[in-house]
Design a protein around this motif. Structure first.
Motif, PDB file in Angstrom:
ATOM      1  N   LEU A 186     -57.700  16.897 -23.591  1.00 52.58           N
ATOM      2  CA  LEU A 186     -56.607  17.797 -23.952  1.00 52.58           C
ATOM      3  C   LEU A 186     -56.515  18.040 -25.450  1.00 52.58           C
ATOM      4  CD1 LEU A 186     -53.824  16.416 -21.558  1.00 52.58           C
ATOM      5  CD2 LEU A 186     -55.195  18.490 -21.263  1.00 52.58           C
ATOM      6  N   CYS A 187     -57.404  17.422 -26.216  1.00 53.08           N
ATOM      7  CA  CYS A 187     -57.351  17.521 -27.686  1.00 53.08           C
ATOM      8  C   CYS A 187     -58.687  18.059 -28.195  1.00 53.08           C
ATOM      9  CB  CYS A 187     -57.043  16.159 -28.310  1.00 53.08           C
ATOM     10  SG  CYS A 187     -55.613  15.319 -27.600  1.00 53.08           S
ATOM     11  N   PRO A 188     -58.877  19.363 -28.217  1.00 59.80           N
ATOM     12  CA  PRO A 188     -60.195  19.916 -28.584  1.00 59.80           C
ATOM     13  C   PRO A 188     -60.602  19.655 -30.024  1.00 59.80           C
ATOM     14  CG  PRO A 188     -58.552  21.662 -28.384  1.00 59.80           C
ATOM     15  CD  PRO A 188     -57.913  20.418 -27.862  1.00 59.80           C
ATOM     16  N   ASN A 189     -59.646  19.403 -30.913  1.00 59.31           N
ATOM     17  CA  ASN A 189     -59.968  19.162 -32.323  1.00 59.31           C
ATOM     18  C   ASN A 189     -59.925  17.685 -32.687  1.00 59.31           C
ATOM     19  OD1 ASN A 189     -60.228  21.956 -32.870  1.00 59.31           O
ATOM     20  ND2 ASN A 189     -58.009  22.148 -33.038  1.00 59.31           N
ATOM     21  N   LEU A 190     -59.961  16.830 -31.693  1.00 61.60           N
ATOM     22  CA  LEU A 190     -59.917  15.386 -31.935  1.00 61.60           C
ATOM     23  C   LEU A 190     -61.138  14.945 -32.737  1.00 61.60           C
ATOM     24  CD1 LEU A 190     -58.291  12.788 -31.116  1.00 61.60           C
ATOM     25  CD2 LEU A 190     -59.923  12.532 -29.240  1.00 61.60           C
ATOM     26  N   SER A 191     -60.886  14.134 -33.787  1.00 61.76           N
ATOM     27  CA  SER A 191     -61.992  13.662 -34.626  1.00 61.76           C
ATOM     28  C   SER A 191     -62.124  12.144 -34.643  1.00 61.76           C
ATOM     29  CB  SER A 191     -61.824  14.167 -36.062  1.00 61.76           C
ATOM     30  OG  SER A 191     -60.625  13.657 -36.633  1.00 61.76           O
ATOM     31  N   GLY A 192     -61.058  11.400 -34.296  1.00 59.89           N
ATOM     32  CA  GLY A 192     -61.127   9.944 -34.374  1.00 59.89           C
ATOM     33  C   GLY A 192     -60.319   9.271 -33.285  1.00 59.89           C
ATOM     34  N   ILE A 193     -60.787   8.091 -32.855  1.00 67.32           N
ATOM     35  CA  ILE A 193     -60.095   7.298 -31.845  1.00 67.32           C
ATOM     36  C   ILE A 193     -60.022   5.857 -32.321  1.00 67.32           C
ATOM     37  CG2 ILE A 193     -60.187   6.387 -29.485  1.00 67.32           C
ATOM     38  CD1 ILE A 193     -61.457   8.937 -28.575  1.00 67.32           C
ATOM     39  N   ASP A 194     -58.823   5.291 -32.236  1.00 67.16           N
ATOM     40  CA  ASP A 194     -58.597   3.870 -32.495  1.00 67.16           C
ATOM     41  C   ASP A 194     -58.283   3.233 -31.142  1.00 67.16           C
ATOM     42  OD1 ASP A 194     -57.624   1.352 -33.131  1.00 67.16           O
ATOM     43  OD2 ASP A 194     -56.694   2.019 -34.993  1.00 67.16           O
ATOM     44  N   LEU A 195     -59.241   2.507 -30.584  1.00 70.42           N
ATOM     45  CA  LEU A 195     -59.148   1.997 -29.215  1.00 70.42           C
ATOM     46  C   LEU A 195     -59.157   0.470 -29.214  1.00 70.42           C
ATOM     47  CD1 LEU A 195     -59.233   2.336 -26.116  1.00 70.42           C
ATOM     48  CD2 LEU A 195     -61.741   2.491 -26.313  1.00 70.42           C
ATOM     49  N   ALA A 196     -58.157  -0.114 -28.544  1.00 74.30           N
ATOM     50  CA  ALA A 196     -58.078  -1.570 -28.371  1.00 74.30           C
ATOM     51  C   ALA A 196     -58.051  -1.879 -26.886  1.00 74.30           C
ATOM     52  CB  ALA A 196     -56.834  -2.130 -29.049  1.00 74.30           C
ATOM     53  N   ILE A 197     -58.909  -2.806 -26.454  1.00 76.86           N
ATOM     54  CA  ILE A 197     -58.991  -3.211 -25.048  1.00 76.86           C
ATOM     55  C   ILE A 197     -58.740  -4.712 -24.963  1.00 76.86           C
ATOM     56  CG2 ILE A 197     -60.499  -3.414 -23.046  1.00 76.86           C
ATOM     57  CD1 ILE A 197     -61.889  -0.908 -23.865  1.00 76.86           C
ATOM     58  N   TYR A 198     -57.844  -5.093 -24.059  1.00 74.08           N
ATOM     59  CA  TYR A 198     -57.485  -6.503 -23.862  1.00 74.08           C
ATOM     60  C   TYR A 198     -57.901  -6.938 -22.462  1.00 74.08           C
ATOM     61  CZ  TYR A 198     -54.647  -6.041 -28.063  1.00 74.08           C
ATOM     62  OH  TYR A 198     -54.231  -5.837 -29.350  1.00 74.08           O
ATOM     63  N   GLY A 199     -58.432  -8.159 -22.382  1.00 79.14           N
ATOM     64  CA  GLY A 199     -58.800  -8.723 -21.089  1.00 79.14           C
ATOM     65  C   GLY A 199     -57.574  -9.163 -20.302  1.00 79.14           C
ATOM     66  N   LEU A 200     -57.796  -9.372 -19.008  1.00 75.74           N
ATOM     67  CA  LEU A 200     -56.701  -9.710 -18.100  1.00 75.74           C
ATOM     68  C   LEU A 200     -56.352 -11.191 -18.217  1.00 75.74           C
ATOM     69  CD1 LEU A 200     -54.877  -8.561 -15.850  1.00 75.74           C
ATOM     70  CD2 LEU A 200     -56.619  -9.334 -14.211  1.00 75.74           C
ATOM     71  N   ASN A 201     -55.050 -11.471 -18.379  1.00 79.44           N
ATOM     72  CA  ASN A 201     -54.589 -12.858 -18.399  1.00 79.44           C
ATOM     73  C   ASN A 201     -54.765 -13.485 -17.025  1.00 79.44           C
ATOM     74  OD1 ASN A 201     -53.821 -12.774 -21.075  1.00 79.44           O
ATOM     75  ND2 ASN A 201     -51.720 -12.163 -20.614  1.00 79.44           N
ATOM     76  N   GLU A 202     -55.308 -14.676 -16.997  1.00 76.26           N
ATOM     77  CA  GLU A 202     -55.510 -15.408 -15.744  1.00 76.26           C
ATOM     78  C   GLU A 202     -54.819 -16.752 -15.818  1.00 76.26           C
ATOM     79  OE1 GLU A 202     -59.698 -15.642 -15.234  1.00 76.26           O
ATOM     80  OE2 GLU A 202     -59.909 -13.545 -14.593  1.00 76.26           O
ATOM     81  N   PRO A 203     -54.488 -17.330 -14.655  1.00 71.75           N
ATOM     82  CA  PRO A 203     -53.839 -18.653 -14.661  1.00 71.75           C
ATOM     83  C   PRO A 203     -54.714 -19.684 -15.366  1.00 71.75           C
ATOM     84  CG  PRO A 203     -53.709 -17.644 -12.488  1.00 71.75           C
ATOM     85  CD  PRO A 203     -54.640 -16.791 -13.298  1.00 71.75           C
ATOM     86  N   PRO A 204     -54.092 -20.635 -16.061  1.00 74.65           N
ATOM     87  CA  PRO A 204     -54.871 -21.673 -16.749  1.00 74.65           C
ATOM     88  C   PRO A 204     -55.757 -22.459 -15.791  1.00 74.65           C
ATOM     89  CG  PRO A 204     -52.565 -21.723 -17.415  1.00 74.65           C
ATOM     90  CD  PRO A 204     -52.640 -20.802 -16.247  1.00 74.65           C
ATOM     91  N   ARG A 205     -56.942 -22.768 -16.271  1.00 71.06           N
ATOM     92  CA  ARG A 205     -57.881 -23.586 -15.516  1.00 71.06           C
ATOM     93  C   ARG A 205     -57.987 -24.960 -16.160  1.00 71.06           C
ATOM     94  NH1 ARG A 205     -62.940 -19.361 -14.451  1.00 71.06           N
ATOM     95  NH2 ARG A 205     -61.700 -17.771 -13.317  1.00 71.06           N
ATOM     96  N   ASN A 206     -57.700 -25.972 -15.353  1.00 68.81           N
ATOM     97  CA  ASN A 206     -57.698 -27.355 -15.851  1.00 68.81           C
ATOM     98  C   ASN A 206     -56.756 -27.515 -17.041  1.00 68.81           C
ATOM     99  OD1 ASN A 206     -59.698 -28.019 -13.928  1.00 68.81           O
ATOM    100  ND2 ASN A 206     -61.328 -27.383 -15.341  1.00 68.81           N
ATOM    101  N   GLY A 207     -55.650 -26.758 -16.985  1.00 72.35           N
ATOM    102  CA  GLY A 207     -54.654 -26.869 -18.047  1.00 72.35           C
ATOM    103  C   GLY A 207     -55.011 -26.157 -19.323  1.00 72.35           C
TER     104      GLY A 207
END
Length: 438
Positions: free
Chosen positions: A160-181
């Motif tokens: 939707l942004c034809p004149n877009l020149s830059g992207i600042d992208l952050a990706i976070y992993g999924l939190n999972e229950p603690p294993r062995n504490g």
């Protein structure tokens, strides 16, 4: 020159009654009493006339030009509070302020995405204009949030942004229950790769030139997927998870893009194999002009970068330069225009042997930092334009005195800070406009 009292106003002289009375007393024939003047002379000379704004107001073009000059903050980002105030000031300013406000859009959730696509609806002239105004997207993909932004929504927003020149992208992993504490570290949390239909949708969008990618997951292939979509990149910044040359990556063709700036702030130093895969085309084209390493590089990494890109390198930023090997690598960059360090100690050899074309110098200091070689550089370098110093601790006025005198005498701008964030903002302001904020 005899101009007469009725014409004094044209020359900006005083027209108070006391001055007029004194002149009449000294020479009544030459300066008649004010009461003897014709009515139109009295009106033109007293009381003073002040300039006024035309009834039609300041021309809109001037207002918009001022708005464009003032709408960025110290981090070179749109000042949202200022632009929001401008958009509510009057109807003629509103749309122009909104266009500047949409220059940098943040998408952190699905709700934000829904509001965004409603605003940039290309079926309406206003929505199309706002979509055309978007130059940078700041995106967070975090499935741990209540209404996380979907990856397909991220791809649609790009289209939707034809004149877009830059992207600042952050990706976070999924939190999972603690294993062995034990709770997994951020860069060890699972994150799926981009689906193929998402990548196909991104390919239909504009070819961006700037990418800042923060990977806080265990997935090494995410950066490779993004690079495959955007061979048009000129500026690349990588933060978080360290990319490495996996067996699957070795079977891929080398990245074809020719980068001009590379910034890395990874928890572990990237391998030379990955850098060779990433920068192969840049080395062939001699395109890389700026390197910024936010963590202390090993000599092997710095030597690799200087060996393949040092001849055309214009900007080099390191946390520090304290060893002779690192100093020798810096000195080999004979085309440097800007050299930056932050810590309080830099080997004096670097300042003594910087190339004659260096224009911007930035470094940190404390009371134990010698400055005589910096003063000598200021006195002998005709192309030096600015020196930025961050004082980490203590009173350094005694050492800075000679540097202040040298910079004043040579016409070099000297900027002294005691805040590292301000120091970095000032340093960024001297970079080329297309490199800022990435």
């Amino acid at each position: 020159m005899n101009v007469g009292l009725p014409h004094l106003a044209r020359f900006g002289l005083s027209r108070s009654p006391k001055v007029l009375l004194d002149a009449h007393r000294r020479c009544p024939k030459r300066f008649p009493s004010i009461w003897q003047w014709p009515a139109h002379h009295v009106a033109s000379a007293w009381p003073p006339v002040h300039p006024r704004v035309p009834i039609s107001g300041i021309p809109l073009e001037i207002v918009l030009h001022i708005l464009e000059l003032a709408h960025l903050n110290d981090n070179h980002e749109p000042d949202t509070q200022l632009l929001a105030s401008f958009s509510l000031t009057c109807r003629s300013w509103s749309f122009h302020a909104q266009k500047l406000l949409f220059g940098r859009v943040r998408l952190h959730s699905e709700d934000a995405y829904e509001s965004f696509i409603f605003a940039v609806d290309r079926s309406t002239p206003r929505g199309a204009a706002l979509g055309d105004a978007v130059r940078q997207l700041v995106v967070v993909l975090d499935d741990n949030q209540p209404t996380p932004l979907e990856r397909v929504s991220f791809a649609r927003a790009i289209t939707l942004c034809p004149n877009l020149s830059g992207i600042d992208l952050a990706i976070y992993g999924l939190n999972e229950p603690p294993r062995n504490g034990q709770v997994a570290e951020r860069v060890q949390r699972r994150a799926p790769p981009f689906a193929e239909h998402v990548m196909d949708l991104i390919r239909t969008g504009p070819a961006i030139s700037h990418l800042h990618f923060s990977n806080w997951s265990d997935n090494d292939d995410l950066i490779v997927q993004l690079l495959a979509v955007w061979p048009s990149l000129k500026s690349l910044s990588i933060t978080g998870k360290t990319p490495h040359l996996s067996p699957a990556l070795k079977r891929r063709p080398r990245y074809p893009g020719t980068l001009e700036k590379l910034r890395m702030n990874c928890q572990v130093e990237p391998s030379l194999d990955f850098l060779g895969w990433l920068l192969h085309a840049s080395a062939d084209a001699n395109s890389l002009r700026g390197i910024e390493l936010n963590r202390e590089p090993s000599f092997h990494l710095l030597d690799f970068l200087v060996q393949h890109h040092g001849e055309q390198l214009h900007s080099l930023s390191l946390p520090s330069c304290t060893t002779h090997k690192h100093a020798h690598a810096v000195i080999r960059c004979r085309a440097l225009r800007e050299f930056r360090t932050e810590r309080a100690w830099t080997l004096p050899t670097v300042f003594r042997r910087l190339p004659e074309h260096v224009r911007h110098l930035a470094f940190g200091m404390d009371p134990s930092t010698p400055l005589q070689h910096v003063v000598e550089l200021v006195n002998t370098n005709d192309e030096l334009e600015s020196v930025t110093v961050n004082v980490w601790r203590g009173d350094c006025e005694r050492q800075l005195g000679a540097l202040k005198m040298a910079c004043t005498f040579r016409g070099v701008e000297l900027r002294i800070t005691r805040d590292i964030c301000l120091h970095r903002a000032l340093v960024v302001s001297s970079e080329p406009g297309e490199w800022r904020a990435y």
